[in-house]
Design a protein around this motif. Sequence first.
Motif, short mmCIF file in Angstrom:
data_model
loop_
_atom_site.label_atom_id
_atom_site.label_comp_id
_atom_site.label_asym_id
_atom_site.label_seq_id
_atom_site.Cartn_x
_atom_site.Cartn_y
_atom_site.Cartn_z
N UNK A 1 0.67 -1.27 0.06
CA UNK A 1 0.03 -0.16 0.06
C UNK A 1 0.86 1.09 -0.13
N UNK A 2 2.10 0.95 0.32
CA UNK A 2 3.07 2.34 0.46
C UNK A 2 3.05 3.54 -0.57
N UNK A 3 2.55 3.02 -1.84
CA UNK A 3 2.68 3.88 -3.06
C UNK A 3 1.54 4.67 -3.07
N UNK A 4 0.78 4.26 -2.60
CA UNK A 4 -0.70 5.02 -2.48
C UNK A 4 -0.72 6.44 -1.92
N UNK A 5 -0.23 6.52 -0.60
CA UNK A 5 -0.43 7.88 0.04
C UNK A 5 0.89 8.77 -0.66
N UNK A 6 1.63 8.07 -1.24
CA UNK A 6 2.62 8.94 -2.06
C UNK A 6 2.24 9.62 -3.25
#
Length: 324
Positions: A277-282
């Motif tokens: 999921x890390x890429x989503x809030x970036x």
Amino acid sequence: MTRSSLAPSRYVSEGKSTPGHRTVGTQGNPDDRAGEEIEYASQRALKDTWISRTRIFLAPYFAEFLGTGVFVLIGCGSNLTYTVFTTNAQSAWLGTAFGWGIGLMVGVFIAGGISGAMLNPSVALSFAGYRGLPWIHVPFYWLAEFAGAFVGALLAYACFAHSLDPFDGYHRQISGPFGSAGAFGNFARPFIGNGAAFLSESVGTALLVMGIFAITDTNNFPARSSTPIAIGFLLTGLSLAIAYPTGGSFNPARDLGPRCAAAIWYGARVFTFHGSYTWVPVAGPMAGGIVGATLYEALIVSRRAIVEDDESIASSEHRSISLE
């Protein structure tokens, strides 16, 4: 040259006194005037050192670092407070929304007069594109914001480490009834896919940047001295309104910095949990910020622009009548 370095010469020319210095006027003793000039010259020489020049050069980046650090410290602290000390999800969500809003308000108060208080890579990118922030500052602002968020999260964890121990039995967990990693990096609800989460983060950040552009637009209806308060309430309102599916990052530094700090205690799984999921809030906030800034600049015509346009039309009509 700084404002403070110009102050002595201004007071000398006006014959006024400054704290800790004798009044220098046109009627003063020539020896006294010479002594004052030597003293002022030595002060200017002391200020004109590489240390002073370096501090002035780095001041905006230090301001971004400190403002973002305080913002994240207060926000993560409010998350941890409600994670550890309450089981009421409704009151927890309301409390954390106000915690992040107040944290942003304090961060803007700290950094606003020095760096403009971007405190958010998507905001910095938008201001570089439409509000004249020099592009050379952008990568350094980003670095300062990520570093500040990382340090702020470390301090929040240090303040709550002993409170987390009895909560999870000394075993740090990402999810479940005793999971606390979400107090640092955001994780979407289990029933939310990454695509829907990306949309939520993008829309929220677009509204955030659009609101900041409006609040700081001197040609519209600016908040002026109340800008930090207005921006803080803006984030609180967005958190209460549309942030629930994802936790409401709306800020790449606010998520990635604390997530990297959380990896120290929770492990590398904080980056791969929930389908990496890390890429989503970036990526979501970066895309949303550009969209929000573009919409505001394209669709909002300020009153000054309308008045100037009317005046130019009236002037051209007057000239045409005169020619006739």
